[in-house]
Scaffold this motif. Structure first.
Motif, short mmCIF file in Angstrom:
data_model
loop_
_atom_site.label_atom_id
_atom_site.label_comp_id
_atom_site.label_asym_id
_atom_site.label_seq_id
_atom_site.Cartn_x
_atom_site.Cartn_y
_atom_site.Cartn_z
N SER A 103 0.85 -1.15 -0.21
CA SER A 103 -0.08 0.14 -0.18
C SER A 103 0.84 1.29 0.66
N GLY A 104 0.27 2.65 0.07
CA GLY A 104 1.36 3.51 -0.61
C GLY A 104 -0.22 4.51 -0.37
N ARG A 105 0.79 5.80 -1.05
CA ARG A 105 0.16 7.23 -1.10
C ARG A 105 0.43 7.76 -2.41
N GLY A 106 -0.40 8.79 -2.83
CA GLY A 106 0.60 9.86 -4.20
C GLY A 106 -0.65 10.02 -4.81
N TYR A 107 -0.32 10.26 -6.55
CA TYR A 107 -0.87 10.60 -7.21
C TYR A 107 -1.21 9.94 -8.49
N PHE A 108 -2.36 9.99 -9.32
CA PHE A 108 -2.56 9.34 -10.68
C PHE A 108 -2.52 10.35 -11.72
N LEU A 109 -1.52 10.43 -12.50
CA LEU A 109 -1.27 11.07 -13.51
C LEU A 109 -1.69 10.57 -14.77
N THR A 110 -2.98 11.55 -15.55
CA THR A 110 -3.66 10.96 -17.41
C THR A 110 -3.06 12.21 -18.14
N LYS A 111 -2.94 11.16 -18.80
CA LYS A 111 -2.85 12.18 -20.34
C LYS A 111 -3.77 13.07 -20.86
#
Length: 545
Positions: A537-545
């Motif tokens: 498990s982790g924490r972060g950001y999801f980037l989309t073009k």
């Protein structure tokens, strides 16, 4: 009753006329502190400035002026200009403290301030003692110290009661007033009473019979019981061929300290029980000394020198001197001077308690890096092929040096600090059961994430990777699944120890349009290997073009 209290404090005041610089300095600090509290300029106390430097210099001058006065009395040089030298020392020290770099007290300054107390006490005993030796001098000061603590505690309790009544009934006061009351109780009243107990050269000293009775009926029997426990511990350790030295060291030092106090208090050995206690005590402590030195040897060979081990070694060495002097019942005057000189070495010379252990740890760190050729062209390379033993050496030495104020002298420490992924690339300890099987990674980011080329980014949120697969769905879109098992496996192979890693190590390119940028990631090692039923498990950001 009031007349007796008045005569008691009046006698303290009259006896303290010998130590005018100390008297002026302690009361000057109290009055200056009081006016600051009344005016409300607490920043003068809490921050490094001319005022706080002056208070600190005055406190040091108060301590140093006492052995300085005793030195002048001993050689018949009591003059006003010699007392005025304390004022010159105060001005020079004040100027020096003003020029110190930094915004607060460094570890070096704190070391000197703490070391001043045993230094001044050693000189005090040395100058008060005579060449023939005053048998009860040390006991006199021990009793005076106990009385000082009791008197200061009573004054502190009474002033604390006044503080509580004012805070609850009239006007709320803050924590700085409590600190001022504590200083007034211990730093002014207690200190003034203690120096009033310092005898002149021709004064006779004595100790109350209760002091001798406590030694004979309480302290010695309890010490003998502790000695028997340590003996049983040594026998069991020899039988099992093991010696967990970390447990024994404080008890061994305590036994040596008790013997040293016994020797300083009753070095003449009169009556006979004191002579037997000194002789047999020195002989019975020899096995404890051997255990102490053997334990220190094991710790030094395994983990090198630290400040606590260095201090323990010096205390043990001083204890050996006390054993020799006590066995032959020599006068302790030379040991008083030795204690003061040893304190000077430990706080003011290059062999001090901070720099010498750091030098040994730096040599240990440099040796491990050179053996494995980890420094190439001024840069650190990956340490995946380092042995677990050298990995432990690098970690422990860096952990010690990273908090050392003189770490700027050692370039490899700064290299490790700047190259965030180096420690994570080292192999884990040879005994993973002691640390568990979890791996945790943290990306060293400067409050920014790479979003160039992407149109949208999610808010920071948690992600779960189950059996090597990440499932995520954007709003109003079906959930998608990406296989990130290769990225997890590569991460674990490149940084097998976990910890802080470069930001790009936690950036997973899922496909041409999606990217996962993690801040933290943690879980069982089996989860990184995408084993069935395991997750990370982790924490972060999801980037989309």
């Amino acid at each position: 009753m009031l007349s007796r209290i008045h005569s008691f404090f009046l006698g303290i005041w009259e006896r303290n006329q010998r130590f005018k610089p100390a008297l002026i300095a302690t009361w000057g600090i109290a009055l200056a502190w009081f006016f600051v509290l009344v005016s409300g300029n607490l920043s003068w106390l809490l921050q490094k400035n001319n005022f706080s430097a002056a208070l600190l210099a005055a406190g040091v001058t108060a301590l140093v002026s006492v052995p300085w006065r005793l030195y002048n009395e001993r050689f018949g040089r009591v003059e006003l200009r010699r007392d005025a030298a304390c004022f010159l020392f105060f001005l020079l020290l004040w100027r020096f403290l003003e020029r110190l770099p930094g915004t607060g007290l460094s570890q070096y300054v704190l070391l000197v301030l703490i070391g001043l107390l045993p230094f001044c006490l050693g000189l005090l005993l040395f100058f008060c003692d005579s060449r023939e030796g005053k048998a009860q001098l040390f006991g006199h000061f021990v009793v005076a110290g106990v009385k000082t603590i009791l008197l200061s505690a009573v004054v502190n309790w009474m002033l604390g009661l006044c503080y509580t009544s004012v805070s609850l009934l009239l006007y709320p006061l803050g924590l700085p007033w409590i600190l001022w009351i504590s200083y007034l109780s211990f730093g002014v009243v207690g200190f003034q009473y203690f120096i009033s107990c310092i005898p002149r050269a021709d004064d006779s000293v004595s100790v109350p019979p209760l002091y001798t009775t406590l030694w004979k009926r309480v302290l010695l029997p309890c010490t003998m019981f502790l000695l028997l426990v340590v003996y049983q511990y040594l026998v069991r350790s020899l039988w099992q061929k093991s010696l967990p030295v970390g447990l024994m060291n404080p008890f061994g030092l305590f036994l040596l300290a008790v013997y040293a106090l016994l020797y300083f208090s009753f070095w003449k050995g009169e009556p006979a029980w004191q002579k037997k206690a000194l002789r047999w005590g020195a002989l019975l402590l020899l096995p404890v000394l051997l255990g102490q030195f053997y334990g220190l040897y094991i710790r030094l060979s395994a983990y090198s020198l630290t400040s606590l081990r260095y201090l323990s070694l010096c205390c043990t060495g001083f204890g050996v001197c006390a054993l020799v002097f006590g066995f032959f019942r020599w006068q302790p005057r030379k040991l008083y001077l030795l204690g003061s000189l040893l304190t000077v070495v430990l706080i003011l010379t290059p062999l001090n308690l901070i720099d010498l252990p750091a030098w040994f740890q730096a040599r240990r760190l440099d040796g491990a890096l050179e053996r494995n050729q980890l420094v190439q062209d001024g840069q650190l390379v990956s340490g995946r092929n380092v042995s677990p033993e050298d990995s432990k050496v690098i970690r422990s030495s860096f952990a010690y040096l990273s908090h050392d104020p003189g770490r700027w002298r050692y370039p490899n420490v700064e290299r490790i600090r700047q190259q965030s992924g180096f420690l994570a690339s080292l192999p884990r300890d040879a005994a993973p059961a002691a640390r568990g099987t979890n791996l945790h990674y943290t990306a060293k980011r400067l409050n920014q994430i790479p979003v160039a080329g992407y149109s949208t980014a999610s808010l920071e949120r948690g992600f779960t990777i189950w059996e090597g697969k990440l499932q995520y769905g954007l709003p109003s879109q079906p959930e998608q699944t990406w296989d990130v098992s290769r990225q997890l496996q590569a991460l674990m192979e490149q940084y097998p120890s976990g910890g802080t890693v470069p930001p790009e190590a936690l950036e997973f390119q899922l496909d041409n349009r999606h990217k996962l940028v993690l801040l933290t990631l943690g879980g069982d090692r089996a989860g990184y290997q995408a084993q069935p039923g395991k997750q990370v498990s982790g924490r972060g950001y999801f980037l989309t073009k």
